[in-house]
Motif scaffolding. Structure first.
Motif, PDB file in Angstrom:
ATOM      1  N   GLU A 111       4.003 -25.804  -5.767  1.00 11.13           N
ATOM      2  CA  GLU A 111       3.485 -24.556  -5.391  1.00 11.13           C
ATOM      3  C   GLU A 111       2.545 -24.158  -6.283  1.00 11.13           C
ATOM      4  O   GLU A 111       1.799 -23.065  -6.058  1.00 11.13           O
ATOM      5  CB  GLU A 111       4.850 -23.608  -5.028  1.00 11.13           C
ATOM      6  CG  GLU A 111       5.271 -24.174  -3.551  1.00 11.13           C
ATOM      7  CD  GLU A 111       4.429 -23.703  -2.223  1.00 11.13           C
ATOM      8  OE1 GLU A 111       3.160 -23.434  -2.455  1.00 11.13           O
ATOM      9  OE2 GLU A 111       4.851 -24.037  -1.212  1.00 11.13           O
ATOM     10  N   GLU A 113       3.790 -22.130  -8.917  1.00 13.03           N
ATOM     11  CA  GLU A 113       4.439 -21.015  -9.344  1.00 13.03           C
ATOM     12  C   GLU A 113       5.647 -21.039  -9.936  1.00 13.03           C
ATOM     13  O   GLU A 113       6.715 -20.444  -9.554  1.00 13.03           O
ATOM     14  CB  GLU A 113       4.474 -20.153  -7.953  1.00 13.03           C
ATOM     15  CG  GLU A 113       3.318 -19.744  -7.124  1.00 13.03           C
ATOM     16  CD  GLU A 113       2.601 -18.457  -7.760  1.00 13.03           C
ATOM     17  OE1 GLU A 113       2.984 -17.979  -8.683  1.00 13.03           O
ATOM     18  OE2 GLU A 113       1.654 -18.058  -7.153  1.00 13.03           O
ATOM     19  N   LEU A 159       5.317 -16.607  -3.855  1.00 18.29           N
ATOM     20  CA  LEU A 159       3.869 -17.241  -3.954  1.00 18.29           C
ATOM     21  C   LEU A 159       2.833 -16.201  -3.790  1.00 18.29           C
ATOM     22  O   LEU A 159       2.408 -15.691  -2.729  1.00 18.29           O
ATOM     23  CB  LEU A 159       3.945 -18.222  -2.460  1.00 18.29           C
ATOM     24  CG  LEU A 159       5.018 -19.112  -2.696  1.00 18.29           C
ATOM     25  CD1 LEU A 159       4.867 -20.177  -1.274  1.00 18.29           C
ATOM     26  CD2 LEU A 159       5.252 -19.993  -3.765  1.00 18.29           C
ATOM     27  N   GLU A 161      -0.046 -16.237  -4.321  1.00 19.21           N
ATOM     28  CA  GLU A 161      -1.714 -16.458  -3.885  1.00 19.21           C
ATOM     29  C   GLU A 161      -1.430 -16.669  -2.327  1.00 19.21           C
ATOM     30  O   GLU A 161      -2.613 -16.920  -1.729  1.00 19.21           O
ATOM     31  CB  GLU A 161      -1.872 -17.954  -4.593  1.00 19.21           C
ATOM     32  CG  GLU A 161      -1.873 -17.771  -6.158  1.00 19.21           C
ATOM     33  CD  GLU A 161      -2.955 -16.789  -6.650  1.00 19.21           C
ATOM     34  OE1 GLU A 161      -4.077 -16.843  -5.958  1.00 19.21           O
ATOM     35  OE2 GLU A 161      -2.589 -16.193  -7.479  1.00 19.21           O
ATOM     36  N   ASP A 162      -0.376 -16.855  -1.812  1.00 17.50           N
ATOM     37  CA  ASP A 162      -0.242 -17.050  -0.507  1.00 17.50           C
ATOM     38  C   ASP A 162       0.015 -15.779   0.593  1.00 17.50           C
ATOM     39  O   ASP A 162       1.008 -15.340   0.304  1.00 17.50           O
ATOM     40  CB  ASP A 162       1.314 -18.130  -0.230  1.00 17.50           C
ATOM     41  CG  ASP A 162       1.242 -18.601   0.961  1.00 17.50           C
ATOM     42  OD1 ASP A 162       0.453 -18.078   2.110  1.00 17.50           O
ATOM     43  OD2 ASP A 162       1.980 -19.505   1.450  1.00 17.50           O
ATOM     44  N   ARG A 163      -0.993 -15.632   1.302  1.00 19.26           N
ATOM     45  CA  ARG A 163      -0.829 -14.567   2.303  1.00 19.26           C
ATOM     46  C   ARG A 163       0.264 -14.562   3.344  1.00 19.26           C
ATOM     47  O   ARG A 163       0.918 -13.532   3.193  1.00 19.26           O
ATOM     48  CB  ARG A 163      -2.067 -14.268   3.102  1.00 19.26           C
ATOM     49  CG  ARG A 163      -3.284 -14.050   2.507  1.00 19.26           C
ATOM     50  CD  ARG A 163      -4.303 -13.941   3.549  1.00 19.26           C
ATOM     51  NE  ARG A 163      -4.307 -12.911   4.475  1.00 19.26           N
ATOM     52  CZ  ARG A 163      -4.942 -13.009   5.415  1.00 19.26           C
ATOM     53  NH1 ARG A 163      -5.982 -13.710   5.710  1.00 19.26           N
ATOM     54  NH2 ARG A 163      -4.679 -12.337   6.444  1.00 19.26           N
ATOM     55  N   ARG A 164       0.777 -15.699   3.599  1.00 23.05           N
ATOM     56  CA  ARG A 164       2.057 -15.499   4.396  1.00 23.05           C
ATOM     57  C   ARG A 164       3.131 -14.961   3.681  1.00 23.05           C
ATOM     58  O   ARG A 164       4.081 -14.334   4.103  1.00 23.05           O
ATOM     59  CB  ARG A 164       2.367 -16.926   4.974  1.00 23.05           C
ATOM     60  CG  ARG A 164       1.339 -17.453   5.931  1.00 23.05           C
ATOM     61  CD  ARG A 164       1.966 -18.833   6.723  1.00 23.05           C
ATOM     62  NE  ARG A 164       2.368 -19.859   5.471  1.00 23.05           N
ATOM     63  CZ  ARG A 164       3.105 -20.796   6.015  1.00 23.05           C
ATOM     64  NH1 ARG A 164       3.683 -20.820   7.225  1.00 23.05           N
ATOM     65  NH2 ARG A 164       3.697 -21.484   5.016  1.00 23.05           N
ATOM     66  N   SER A 165       3.320 -15.432   2.477  1.00 22.75           N
ATOM     67  CA  SER A 165       4.575 -14.919   1.580  1.00 22.75           C
ATOM     68  C   SER A 165       4.406 -13.734   1.326  1.00 22.75           C
ATOM     69  O   SER A 165       5.386 -12.965   1.468  1.00 22.75           O
ATOM     70  CB  SER A 165       4.394 -15.774   0.189  1.00 22.75           C
ATOM     71  OG  SER A 165       5.357 -15.396  -0.535  1.00 22.75           O
ATOM     72  N   ARG A 359       7.316 -30.720   1.155  1.00 23.54           N
ATOM     73  CA  ARG A 359       6.075 -30.052   0.888  1.00 23.54           C
ATOM     74  C   ARG A 359       5.496 -31.162  -0.247  1.00 23.54           C
ATOM     75  O   ARG A 359       5.830 -31.467  -1.341  1.00 23.54           O
ATOM     76  CB  ARG A 359       6.658 -28.968   0.068  1.00 23.54           C
ATOM     77  CG  ARG A 359       5.458 -27.896  -0.330  1.00 23.54           C
ATOM     78  CD  ARG A 359       4.693 -27.198   0.463  1.00 23.54           C
ATOM     79  NE  ARG A 359       3.742 -26.350  -0.143  1.00 23.54           N
ATOM     80  CZ  ARG A 359       2.434 -26.455  -0.320  1.00 23.54           C
ATOM     81  NH1 ARG A 359       1.843 -27.522   0.039  1.00 23.54           N
ATOM     82  NH2 ARG A 359       1.775 -25.762  -0.994  1.00 23.54           N
ATOM     83  N   LEU A 364       1.473 -29.008   4.002  1.00 27.36           N
ATOM     84  CA  LEU A 364       2.433 -27.900   4.040  1.00 27.36           C
ATOM     85  C   LEU A 364       4.002 -28.265   4.422  1.00 27.36           C
ATOM     86  O   LEU A 364       4.903 -27.628   3.893  1.00 27.36           O
ATOM     87  CB  LEU A 364       1.948 -26.917   5.246  1.00 27.36           C
ATOM     88  CG  LEU A 364       2.110 -25.342   4.897  1.00 27.36           C
ATOM     89  CD1 LEU A 364       1.863 -25.163   3.587  1.00 27.36           C
ATOM     90  CD2 LEU A 364       1.558 -24.584   5.876  1.00 27.36           C
TER      91      LEU A 364
END
Lengths: 489, 717
Positions: A111, A113, A159, A161-165, A359, A364
């Motif tokens: 990821e 991160e 995460l 950078e991840d919008r979902r996170s 992953r 994904l």
């Protein structure tokens, strides 16, 4: 009470101290000793060391109780209580933390991160869990819960950078704060009733009142809302699918077993001891919640195509089954709850481990189709996943069967036939969606030929969870005995 | 150490084989086309081996090892089984229990009778005459089918996978029949279901195959729910689920045959619901014909000889319970008879060779339940045992034909294969004569005994006998229709296929010959009592099972009330019906092949109804599948539409009967269960998805509503 910090106090507190110290140390070490990203793997050693020290503390407590032949050890004037129950849950938390740590480093590298804070937060969350299982004081319990929850809010949004996170973390934080408000309100009413924050005093105060006393109900209802939110019971489950899907998969795994087990420890403590007197009030209430939880969890899972979301709904439904054991409430039922939580920890972690392995940088790995034909690519992973899914569905000879069996047995013993039948029927529904995954793995042509993201830690964790999931099913006696000795409360 | 002490090894051999195959198989058999190559539609169709595969036909050393290892493990189990059974026969008490350790140990608690009981289930094995018969059938027939599979599956991808699943199946099946309690039996019960699922879906690239696998699994789960509830109820009443203890409790003074619906009848009924799923009885039989999507050896082993008989075994194992529950036994008998004739009527007109045999299996299983229902449990097991031989033989023979024709399963494109496939022909002929009930062959003895018991037993009736007799006639007809269409007359396939048609290799024909010998000879251990010319040694089967059939053994003597003349008459009648069926088939398909066509045209309603399997699949499909997929409202309108269609297609009284059946189905089952389920799915799943908007405000709103409901609960109490 002349001394503020006795040797007993220290003895009881050691595991939490270790977790907190190592948790903070990992944060420092990252900055001072291992500043380069490639060195961060070494942090794992400190995490494992911290867990080992905490485990040693719990181990010594367990031995002490056994050798002295006493049931419990109280510290800080009754604020903390180490008994079989606390030790049982602490082992589960430590096992969950250990497994999650083992699988995380590779995943976080993929990821992009991989930071030391992650491990620090895992250890600090575990420290919060320790207080949830060990605390017998409203303030301690609440602080333990918040410590755990705050760590999870950050972990879910790890995460960056991840919008979902990010979205998942925000939702979880907002709703979590909302539910904490209810919980702390309930605790304050309990304090008002008893004039003390000690659970035992609260229990005495409630026992002297009518079960249907409006103030008791006010305390009960608000406390229940706060606790039901944590175990993601319907209708307070709305956060779970979103948070589970958005969080890094390793955190989802930790959230679904660690946080849930700790919340159940708190729920059992509160409902069996102080609120036990009002059983006739909350039993129908929890029965309704349990049925609603199984209904929503099982039926909503049927239509999911995202594995993490599917497992989120599945985890909601498992909370319903565990509640059934509390509703039965006899010795078999509580033992069933403990066994269920133990078994659930390993089988659910195991299922997430396989998802973690899917992953990749370019994939994904959360869609049902990403598992297609896994048996042709990695038969070992597919067969282990099959075992975890069979166990989640409750098919013998896996551990999940034993767990469900005790719950249903307790319901029959206490003449809750309707609940037993509903639970059994939902097992049939659950088979359907778990077998959608099996179908994808075994009966679909191989879709993705890329390698799995594997590591030594992941393989080790898979073997351990797989062996336990099958082993508890085939030879459950030692684990049942372990749960049995933890019943003294 | 004797074989009796080593019975735990019997299931362990195949398990070891399965473990080796599933974990190391791919390394042993690397030259197999991997799954990657098997893109949908590109992979070989079932039985399409030998055509254009010449380059691959040489077997590598790893493959030889698999061919040796997997049948070898089953052979070892067979040897140990024979040894154990031989030692069992010498034991005076004829039962041997081996308990490895306690699997589930519970706390003492109060059962329904008020006594304290401790729940426990062992990993324990029970070898008694009943399980002895079962393990010999499972390992014996299982071994032959494994050998056959070496030839049949030789050119297909996933050779190791196939044998791994097959060995795993044998393991679970042996666990099922060797378990000494219901909980462990359930382990095997679920395990064989899993293997069946994996093997039906073996040709996973065919959508129909994976659909069939799902259908089998889901339909079976409905039965399993009944089984679990029955088992929990049994524990609640007796405080144990161990066979020996349950039987001891039932033999006690507290229990007598129940006059009406009592606790024992409900318990037996729940167990029987489990049996209808696994053993494909009405209304849960629909999965079995579809299960023919699996490779043919799988159909022979799992869906004919062994797994589907698990329900019969379980009912026979619970004979002490069922004989105390006459109301349930009546249901068992009626369901058995109804399934027998329903399935046989469908088999009359099917054109797919394996489907004819599948419906035949459903029908024969119906016979077995009919026997159980009238209290003749030993006869049910006798028929199970003879059926294993001839039905496995017929399936393997059909596989040989399919193999020879490069995957063709439609009998309308066969014919005239007698000269091309002599061994297959003669062995299948033996099997067909056996299932038709021609005197002297295995099927005759068991089927005739069932019919006689149905007629003479106090729980039987003439009506059930007549149903059984008609079914026997239909059986003879559809089997010989199959034989004539396949082997006689003019070849109807294209020249290329005909030129390629060849007899199977010895590895496939030798098992056929062994099974044919069994189909001829296996019945001679249960000749009718009427045949006084034969000494008692020829009737040893009933005697052998006597220790297991507790109360049931007592009323076997009742049959003596009827005179010998009646029995001779009925025996003559059943033989006449069988010969009549064969004769009609001969007229229809050899002498005047235009007759069936004309008949079908003159009674289109009847023909279409049968061809469409009484529309049961359509009704189920409309109600269950679409109902679940599209939600309750659409399902009901779909359902109406399909039933109306069915009514249009099936003119005449038979069609009216069908729609009556559908209406009955609608009223009782649809309203009761399905509408509830599809309604619940609709009611819950839709709002759940609707409410899961992603807006945190909406979540909080639901949260607050939940809180309000909880407070409402206080005011509403």
């Amino acid at each position: 009470m002349s001394q503020y910090y006795t040797t007993t106090d220290h003895f009881v507190l050691v595991p939490a101290l270790m977790l907190a110290l190592f948790g903070c140390a990992v944060l420092l070490f990252e900055v001072l000793v291992f500043p380069h990203p490639r060195q961060r793997k070494w942090l794992l050693l400190f995490v494992l060391l911290g867990l080992a020290f905490a485990g040693a503390g719990v181990w010594r407590q367990q031995n002490f109780l056994a050798s002295q032949g006493i049931e419990e050890l109280t510290a800080f004037g009754g604020t903390l209580t180490v008994d079989g129950f606390a030790i049982f849950f602490n082992w589960i938390f430590l096992a969950a933390s250990l497994i999650v740590t083992l699988i995380s480093y590779r995943y976080l590298e993929v990821e992009g991160e991989h930071h030391g804070e992650y491990y620090g937060l895992i250890l600090l969350a575990n420290c919060g869990m320790f207080f949830l299982a060990t605390g017998t004081d409203l303030i301690t319990l609440f602080i333990g819960l918040e410590l755990m929850a705050l760590c999870f809010y950050i972990l879910v949004g790890f995460l960056r950078e991840d919008r979902r996170s990010n979205e998942a973390a925000l939702k979880y934080l907002l709703l979590g704060a909302f539910s904490s408000g209810f919980l702390v309100y309930g605790f304050s009413v309990l304090y008002g009733l008893a004039g003390s924050t000690k659970l035992r005093a609260v229990a005495d105060a409630l026992a002297s009142r009518e079960p249907w006393d409006p103030v008791v109900f006010l305390a009960l209802a608000t406390t229940a809302v706060g606790l039901l939110f944590k175990i993601s019971a319907v209708p307070f489950h709305m956060w779970a699918p979103d948070a589970y899907e958005g969080a890094p998969t390793t955190v989802t795994a930790y959230l679904s077993v660690g946080s849930k087990a700790a919340s159940f420890a708190l729920l059992l403590r509160v409902f069996l001891m102080p609120l036990g007197a009002a059983r006739e009030v909350w039993e129908p209430l929890l029965a309704a919640v349990a049925v609603a939880t199984m209904t929503v969890g099982n039926l909503a899972a049927v239509t999911q195509t995202n594995i993490k979301r599917l497992l989120a709904y599945s985890s909601i439904s498992h909370a319903g089954y565990i509640l059934l054991g509390l509703i039965a409430g006899n010795e078999t039922g509580i033992k069933g709850v403990l066994v269920y939580i133990l078994v659930y920890t390993f089988m659910n972690l195991g299922a997430f481990l396989v998802v973690v392995a899917l992953r990749r940088k370019d994939l994904l790995g959360e869609d049902l189709d990403d598992l297609a034909g896994l048996v042709y690519k990695s038969p070992g992973y597919a067969i282990l996943m099959l075992i975890f899914l069979l166990s989640l569905a409750g098919i013998p000879p896996t551990a999940g069967f034993i767990a469900k069996y005790y719950i249903f047995l307790a319901l029959i013993e206490t003449r809750h036939y309707v609940l037993a039948v509903i639970g059994t029927l939902y097992v049939a529904v659950a088979i359907y969606y778990y077998f959608r995954i099996v179908r994808s793995m075994f009966l679909a042509p191989l879709a993705d030929t890329g390698p799995l993201t594997t590591s030594f830690g992941l393989r080790l964790a898979l073997v351990v969870t797989g062996v336990l999931t099958l082993g508890i099913g085939i030879y459950p006696e030692p684990f049942l005995g372990f749960a049995q000795t933890s019943l003294a409360r | 150490m004797t074989f009796l002490d080593l019975i735990w090894l019997i299931p362990l051999f195949p398990l070891a084989g399965a473990a080796i195959m599933l974990f190391l198989g791919r390394k042993l058999d690397p030259q197999q086309p991997s799954a990657v190559a098997l893109a949908p539609g590109v992979g070989p169709a079932p039985g399409m081996h030998g055509l254009g595969h010449a380059g691959h036909s040489h077997a590598g050393p790893g493959k030889k090892l698999i061919s040796l290892l997997c049948p070898g493990t089953v052979l070892l189990s067979l040897i140990f089984s024979i040894g154990a059974v031989a030692e069992l026969a010498r034991l005076p008490e004829k039962t041997h229990q081996l308990i490895l350790y306690t699997w589930i140990a519970g706390l003492p608690f109060q059962t329904a009778t008020g006594s304290l009981a401790r729940f426990s289930a062992d990993w324990g094995f029970l070898l008694d005459p009943l399980s002895a018969v079962m393990i010999l059938v499972v390992t014996g027939v299982g071994f032959l089918i494994h050998v056959y599979s070496i030839g049949y599956m030789g050119h297909e991808g996933g050779y190791y996978r196939f044998f791994g699943y097959m060995n795993l199946f044998v393991f679970f099946m042996l666990m099922l029949v060797l378990a000494n309690n219901y909980a462990l039996l359930f382990v095997g019960w679920e395990g064989v279901g899993l293997c069946s699922y994996l093997l039906i879906g073996f040709y996973f690239h065919k959508k129909s195959a994976s659909d069939a696998a799902n259908k089998a699994f889901i339909v079976n789960r409905i039965g399993d729910a009944g089984f679990i509830l029955g088992m929990l109820m049994m524990f609640h009443v007796f405080g144990t689920v161990r066979f020996a203890d349950v039987n001891r409790a039932l033999a006690g003074p507290g229990y007598a045959p129940e006059a009406s619906w009592g606790v024992l009848s409900v318990m037996a009924l729940l167990l029987f619901v489990g049996a209808t799923g696994k053993s494909a009885q009405f209304p849960l039989y629909v999965w079995l014909p579809d299960a023919m999507e699996g490779p043919t050896p799988v159909s022979a082993l799992i869906h004919a000889a062994t797994m589907v008989t698990a329900g019969v075994y379980m009912v026979a194992r619970s004979n002490a319970l069922f004989s105390l529950a006459p109301a349930t036994s009546d249901i068992v008998a009626v369901i058995g008879a109804f399934t027998a004739i329903l399935a046989a009527s469908i088999a009359l007109v099917q054109n797919d060779i394996k489907r004819v045999l599948a419906y035949s299996t459903v029908s024969q299983l119906g016979y077995m339940f009919l026997a159980c229902g009238v209290g003749a449990y030993w006869v049910a097991i006798f028929h199970l045992y003879t059926h294993a031989f001839f039905k496995a033989l017929l399936f393997l023979g059909a596989g040989s034909v399919i193999h020879a024709l490069g995957g063709e399963q439609d009998m309308r494109r066969m014919g005239g294969l007698k000269e091309k496939l002599p061994t297959t022909y003669w062995t299948m002929l033996a099997g067909s004569l056996a299932i038709a009930g021609i005197p002297g062959l295995a099927g005759f003895f068991s089927k005739d005994e069932i019919l006689w018991q149905v007629y003479s037993s106090p729980q039987g009736s003439t009506a059930l006998f007549v149903v059984g007799l008609i079914t026997a006639g239909m059986t003879a007809f559809y089997m010989f229709r199959l034989m004539f269409l396949t082997f006689h007359g003019k070849p109807r396939m294209d020249a290329h296929t005909l030129a390629h048609a060849h007899e199977s290799p010895p590895v496939m024909t030798v098992p056929l010959a062994v099974l044919a010998a069994g189909s001829v000879l296996a019945g001679w251990i249960g000749v009718p009592k009427l045949w006084t010319a034969f000494p008692d040694a020829f009737r040893s089967f009933e005697h052998w099972l006597e220790p297991v059939m507790l109360r049931a053994a007592a009323h076997g003597a009742d049959a003596g009330h009827h005179d010998a003349a009646t029995e001779w008459l009925l025996m003559g009648l059943s033989v006449a019906v069988a010969l009549g069926g064969i004769w009609v088939a001969r007229v229809f398909y050899l002498r005047r092949p235009e007759l069936p066509e004309r008949l079908a045209q003159s009674a289109p309603g009847l023909y279409n109804t049968l061809l469409n399997k009484w529309y049961v699949d359509e009704v189920y499909g409309a109600v269950f599948v679409d109902g679940l997929a599209k939600g309750g409202g659409t399902a009901l309108s779909e359902f109406d539409a399909r039933v109306v269609d069915g009514g249009v297609n099936g003119t005449g009284w038979l069609a009216r009967f069908t729609s009556q059946l559908s209406i009955w189905w609608d009223t009782w089952i649809v309203d009761g269960a399905v509408r509830l389920v599809s309604f619940a799915v609709k009611v819950v799943s839709y709002p759940v998805r609707l409410l899961q908007t992603g807006y945190v405000q909406a979540y909080a709103l639901i949260f607050v509503l939940g809180v309000l409901v909880i407070f409402g609960y206080y005011w509403m109490r």
